[in-house]
Design an enzyme around this catalytic site. Structure first.
Site, PDB file in Angstrom:
ATOM      1  N   THR A 146       0.887  -1.181   0.000  1.00 47.60           N
ATOM      2  CA  THR A 146       0.000   0.000   0.000  1.00 47.60           C
ATOM      3  C   THR A 146       0.918   1.221   0.000  1.00 47.60           C
ATOM      4  O   THR A 146       1.379   1.651  -1.052  1.00 47.60           O
ATOM      5  CB  THR A 146      -0.969   0.013   1.202  1.00 47.60           C
ATOM      6  OG1 THR A 146      -0.218  -0.106   2.405  1.00 47.60           O
ATOM      7  CG2 THR A 146      -1.970  -1.102   1.094  1.00 47.60           C
ATOM      8  N   LYS A 168       3.515  -6.970   4.091  1.00 45.83           N
ATOM      9  CA  LYS A 168       3.282  -5.573   3.755  1.00 45.83           C
ATOM     10  C   LYS A 168       2.928  -4.852   5.045  1.00 45.83           C
ATOM     11  O   LYS A 168       2.385  -5.449   5.987  1.00 45.83           O
ATOM     12  CB  LYS A 168       2.194  -5.395   2.710  1.00 45.83           C
ATOM     13  CG  LYS A 168       0.775  -5.683   3.136  1.00 45.83           C
ATOM     14  CD  LYS A 168       0.062  -4.656   3.981  1.00 45.83           C
ATOM     15  CE  LYS A 168       0.171  -3.262   3.453  1.00 45.83           C
ATOM     16  NZ  LYS A 168      -0.571  -2.320   4.402  1.00 45.83           N
ATOM     17  N   THR A 179       0.452  -6.981  12.793  1.00 48.63           N
ATOM     18  CA  THR A 179      -0.028  -5.646  12.465  1.00 48.63           C
ATOM     19  C   THR A 179       0.161  -5.368  10.995  1.00 48.63           C
ATOM     20  O   THR A 179       0.536  -4.275  10.618  1.00 48.63           O
ATOM     21  CB  THR A 179       0.768  -4.602  13.247  1.00 48.63           C
ATOM     22  OG1 THR A 179       2.135  -4.835  12.971  1.00 48.63           O
ATOM     23  CG2 THR A 179       0.496  -4.671  14.701  1.00 48.63           C
ATOM     24  N   GLU A 259       6.116   4.615   7.550  1.00 47.05           N
ATOM     25  CA  GLU A 259       5.757   5.885   6.909  1.00 47.05           C
ATOM     26  C   GLU A 259       6.496   7.079   7.504  1.00 47.05           C
ATOM     27  O   GLU A 259       6.381   7.391   8.678  1.00 47.05           O
ATOM     28  CB  GLU A 259       4.254   6.122   7.058  1.00 47.05           C
ATOM     29  CG  GLU A 259       3.429   5.210   6.160  1.00 47.05           C
ATOM     30  CD  GLU A 259       1.949   5.256   6.495  1.00 47.05           C
ATOM     31  OE1 GLU A 259       1.591   5.808   7.540  1.00 47.05           O
ATOM     32  OE2 GLU A 259       1.177   4.727   5.687  1.00 47.05           O
ATOM     33  N   ASN A 378      -0.055  10.901   6.333  1.00 47.32           N
ATOM     34  CA  ASN A 378      -1.300  10.437   6.917  1.00 47.32           C
ATOM     35  C   ASN A 378      -2.384  11.486   6.991  1.00 47.32           C
ATOM     36  O   ASN A 378      -3.508  11.196   7.391  1.00 47.32           O
ATOM     37  CB  ASN A 378      -1.039   9.830   8.289  1.00 47.32           C
ATOM     38  CG  ASN A 378      -0.370   8.482   8.134  1.00 47.32           C
ATOM     39  OD1 ASN A 378      -0.968   7.574   7.578  1.00 47.32           O
ATOM     40  ND2 ASN A 378       0.877   8.378   8.558  1.00 47.32           N
ATOM     41  N   SER A 383      -7.762  11.329   1.116  1.00 49.76           N
ATOM     42  CA  SER A 383      -8.396  12.448   0.408  1.00 49.76           C
ATOM     43  C   SER A 383      -7.657  12.749  -0.876  1.00 49.76           C
ATOM     44  O   SER A 383      -6.816  11.998  -1.323  1.00 49.76           O
ATOM     45  CB  SER A 383      -8.451  13.680   1.316  1.00 49.76           C
ATOM     46  OG  SER A 383      -7.191  13.933   1.876  1.00 49.76           O
TER      47      SER A 383
END
EC number: 2.3.1.35
Lengths: 383, 383
Positions: A146, A168, A179, A259, A378, A383
């Site tokens: 992702t 992933k 997780t 991230e 994040n 959006s």
């Protein structure tokens, strides 16, 4: 290599059009036997995605023939329609592979609360099945990404048998049980109860101790499939250790790709009265936003370590706590220790040792720093 | 106004040189009587700063004549020397005011793990005492600021009596009991047990439900001093409500000034089986970094609300959960609800309602978004 490193497995990874950007988004892993033993651990989040509910159910048999995984949508919080979609996905896999739907685990990852585009996913299953082969592990690992910047695979080869896997995960990374999505395969000839024991033991001290951002996913799934194709039945402890090594390696890869992270932080708690205490303290430190910001700024701000320890129920006396950062004991007996200017924080890995001086148990939790890039990534995700 | 709004109090705020930038850093609040009743609540962090240990001790008498507060250093994790410094500070205040050290509470805020510059602090106490006056509340409120961009004061005046106060706090803001330094004063003529009951009730539903960054301080202190100078003994419930109003107002000011925040988020949990459940769920939502990033990006990402609820032990069924963001029920019965595009997130205040559909209890937790500015401010704080 990945999930096809072990004999008796085929895999594929394709772009089914679930992701709007056209990247690979559908993976299929098939156990060609002779054995179909399997085990799995799943998120302990009480809000579980439809594929988690499905896969928990089918795994009760201790057998799996195939795993279908999609990125581009988590199919979580999608109600009865979401569960029907998971069921339809398993049925489609069963149809093309000529097996039963109850032999098919399903895993999904992506945005929560959005229905999957089944008009793209179901034809994608046919396309994936058509491209299944014994070298498809890499493509499968790529198709489950992702926000991951790299795909993650790991293989341990022993005397005549192999454990391999793919993972992933880059955000919403915190212990649930696991997780992230992980599929491990082995050609060892072992029954499901041995797989289950090895997998639970491995995840407890690897994935469960990765805590990137304290946010537990609704979709965490770790599966282990055994084909028996090596015709070797290894010693159970040796097998469990191989599974642990693969899990540990994949867990490390997850942390390194978290991230926005610029630092990988190893939080080692020592001198604890119990392992539970050590884990609780490690998690509290690993989840402290202020400390994570300080590490980002290469600031050995040990006061934030102590304030995090102080919020736990672990056994300790405040005036006996010691903290080392990158080998420098900046806090001794709860107060100022060695000169903090001695701490070299230029490198990506940061090692924090928290000594509770209350016993001899230890635990290590891995986390990351908190960065503006994490916030950016994040705040713009859906959006 | 601040702590000198009520009759019977003097205050001062000066620059003693504790802060290297020369800003005000020492405040003194003195109760001139006739009554000296007092109550306090302190951090529940087990790593407590020296001034917290001292003030908890002196408050056992139920009386205080003075409070000395410094910014520029928390005097936490400073060992026996740190405690000696707090003691010496109280002794100095006692000397210049001709009272006993046991009548003096001490509060400190700033970096953890650094000894206070006593050569500047002790002369500062003399200077502060020399400038005490009945209009000094504003200056005292200014002198306790750390990363606060504004000073925080609040006053409620009732029929012949007043409750006023000041607060500091912008980071390491999470419920401990309180999570900041606060001094409240009143000229109501009430004994310490009434003050204590009113203060605990007020903090439980105000400061305790402010959770900006999940990080519990080592120094949190909330004190309430009563002079009795109004010669009015108000109804206890009316008094408690006035204290609650001042605490609520100061708590809101803390949230509005939280480090780097661009959104103030009201997390209202309804339909809970118990108040404890509501608070647990509210805190879990308020501490979810992914959700806090989404709100920063004006993204009504309700899936992150559900994944946060799912990590709690509260009573609920996943398929009965409902979530509204700014009045739009984006999640109904655990799945997709109204169109998320209807959610208007342009304004600073964001209102999240999480309906557990499991009872009739409620709780509201206030938090902030997670921003790159928060990361920046806290990665550079001590270096």
């Amino acid at each position: 290599m990945s999930v096809t490193a072990a004999k008796g497995f085929q895999a594929a990874g394709i772009a089914a059009g679930i992701k709007e950007n056209g990247n690979p988004d559908l993976a299929l892993v098939v156990n060609t036997g002779p054995r179909r033993a399997a085990a799995g651990v799943f998120t302990s989040n009480r809000v579980k995605a439809a594929p988690v509910l499905w896969s928990e159910q089918v795994l009760k048999s201790g057998e799996l023939t195939a795993v279908v995984l999609n990125s581009g949508g988590a199919n979580a919080c999608t109600g009865p329609k979401g569960f029907q979609d998971t069921h339809a996905t398993a049925e489609k896999v069963a149809e093309v592979l000529e097996i039963g739907a109850g032999e098919v685990a399903v895993a999904s990852t992506g945005l929560i609360g959005v229905l999957l585009p089944m008009d793209k996913l179901l034809p994608g299953v046919e396309a994936a099945a058509a491209s299944l082969n014994e070298h498809g592990g890499e493509k499968a690992a790529i198709a489950i990404k992702t926000t991951d910047t790299v795909h993650k695979t790991s293989v341990v080869t022993k005397d005549g048998w192999t454990v391999g896997g793919m993972a992933k995960g880059a955000g919403m990374l915190a212990p649930g049980l696991a997780t992230m999505l992980v599929v491990l395969t082995t050609d060892a000839d072992l029954p499901s109860d041995v797989l289950d024991k090895a997998l639970r033991a491995a995840t407890r001290t690897t994935f469960d101790r990765v805590d990137s951002d304290g946010c537990m996913s609704t979709n965490d799934t770790v599966l282990l499939l055994a084909s028996g194709a090596s015709e070797v039945a290894p010693d159970h402890e040796e097998f469990a250790e191989a599974v642990r090594q693969v899990c540990d390696d994949l867990g490390q890869q997850l942390i390194r790709d978290a991230e926005g992270a610029s630092k990988d932080i190893k939080v080692e708690v020592v001198g604890a009265a119990s392992e539970d205490d050590a884990v609780e303290v490690g998690r509290s430190i690993a989840r402290n936003n202020l400390l994570k910001c300080a590490i980002h700024g290469e600031d050995p701000n040990w006061g934030r370590v102590l304030s995090a320890i102080g919020t736990t129920k672990a056994a300790f006396e405040p005036d006996r706590l010691n903290v080392a950062i990158n080998g420098v004991w900046v806090c001794k007996n709860g107060g100022v220790g060695e000169d903090r200017d001695k701490v070299d924080m230029r490198y990506r890995e940061v090692h924090i040792v928290a000594d509770l001086a209350a016993g001899s148990e230890t635990a290590t939790i891995w986390t990351n720093d908190l960065t503006a890039d994490y916030v950016h990534e994040n705040s713009a995700y859906s959006s």
